[in-house]
Design an enzyme around this catalytic site. Structure first.
Site, mmCIF file in Angstrom:
data_model
loop_
_atom_site.group_PDB
_atom_site.id
_atom_site.type_symbol
_atom_site.label_atom_id
_atom_site.label_comp_id
_atom_site.label_asym_id
_atom_site.label_seq_id
_atom_site.Cartn_x
_atom_site.Cartn_y
_atom_site.Cartn_z
ATOM 1 C CG ASP A 14 -1.764 1.184 1.381
ATOM 2 O OD1 ASP A 14 -2.487 1.520 0.418
ATOM 3 O OD2 ASP A 14 -1.717 1.823 2.456
ATOM 4 C CG ASP A 16 -1.854 7.725 0.260
ATOM 5 O OD1 ASP A 16 -0.999 8.604 0.133
ATOM 6 O OD2 ASP A 16 -2.669 7.418 -0.645
#
Length: 233
Positions: A14, A16
C-alpha cells in the site's frame, strides 16, 4: 492463517499510511479546495480518519463534514484534483524504514507491486518524487480496475501482473481495507502500526502480523520473517 514468509516470492504494498505520510498533502489540498468554494477548513484528525477509500469517498465525506450541499460535488472534485496535483508530495514524508524495507525485499529477489486507492496519476508522481518508484515493477491506482480495495480484485490483478500466486504474495498495508482485500484474495497480510486505519486501532484488525517499520521484516536466505511483529505502538 499465519504468515510463512519462506513461502512468499512477491509483495503488494500500500502507499498512503504505509510507505509515505501523505496526510499534510491531503489537508492542504482539501483546505485549498474548500477555500476556493468559500467553505470552512477541516481538521487534520478528520482527514486521517477519512483517507484510504479513494478520493471520491474522501471528498464526499469532507463536503458532508462542512455542511456543503451534494450539488457542489462536481465543482469540488475539479478544484480538489487541481490543487492536489499541484501539492502532491510537497509536504509528504517517507516513513522511517520504508525504503530500507523495500530494498531488503528487492535484494531478496521479491517482485513488488504498489496497490493503492489513490488515483494512479498521483500515486506514480508521488512514488517518483520520493524515490520509491524504482522498487516497483507495477503501480496500480484506485482507477486501474473496476473495484478498489477492500475488494480483492486489485490484489488478484497485481498477483497476475507479478506472476505470483496469491498464497505466495504478501500484502503489506496499514488498514482494515488492506487486510480485508488480502483475506478475500487469499494473500497473507502484515500491517504497519503507524498508519491511518480510518482512525481505529490497527491491532484490532484481522491480520497475520504487525510491524513497527518495514525494515522490521527481516530477510534471510531469500525469505522474510516478521522481525518486529510484537513491537510498535
Amino acid at each position: 492463517m499465519s504468515v510463512d514468509p519462506s513461502r512468499c516470492e512477491a509483495a503488494i504494498v500500500d502507499l498512503d499510511g504505509t510507505l509515505v505520510d501523505t496526510l499534510p498533502d491531503f489537508v492542504a489540498a482539501l483546505d485549498a479546495m474548500l477555500a476556493e468554494l468559500g467553505l470552512r477548513a477541516i481538521e487534520p484528525g478528520f482527514v486521517a480518519r477519512s483517507v484510504g477509500k479513494g478520493s471520491e469517498h474522501l471528498l464526499r465525506r469532507t463536503l458532508a463534514e462542512v455542511g456543503a450541499p451534494e450539488a457542489l460535488y462536481e465543482r469540488a472534485w475539479a478544484a480538489y484534483q487541481r490543487h492536489y496535483r499541484a501539492l502532491n508530495g510537497r509536504a509528504a514524508t517517507v516513513y522511517p524504514g520504508a525504503a530500507e524495507g523495500l530494498q531488503r525485499l528487492a535484494d531478496a529477489g521479491w517482485r513488488l507491486a504498489c496497490v493503492t486507492n489513490k488515483p494512479g496519476e498521483f500515486a506514480r508522481a508521488l512514488l517518483a518524487a520520493t524515490g520509491l518508484a524504482r522498487f516497483f515493477a507495477h503501480t496500480f491506482g484506485g482507477d486501474a480496475f473496476a473495484r478498489r480495495k477492500p475488494d480483492p480484485l486489485p490484489l488478484l490483478e497485481a498477483c497476475r501482473a507479478l506472476g505470483s500466486a496469491p498464497a505466495r504474495t504478501l500484502m503489506i498495508g496499514d488498514s482494515s481495507n488492506d487486510a480485508a482485500a488480502a483475506r478475500a484474495a487469499g494473500c497473507p497480510v502484515l500491517l504497519v502500526t503507524y498508519g491511518y486505519n480510518h482512525g481505529e486501532p490497527v491491532r484490532g484488525v484481522d491480520a497475520d502480523g504487525f510491524v513497527a517499520r518495514l525494515d522490521d521484516i527481516e530477510i534471510a536466505q531469500g525469505a522474510a520473517r516478521r522481525g518486529g511483529a510484537a513491537s510498535g505502538p
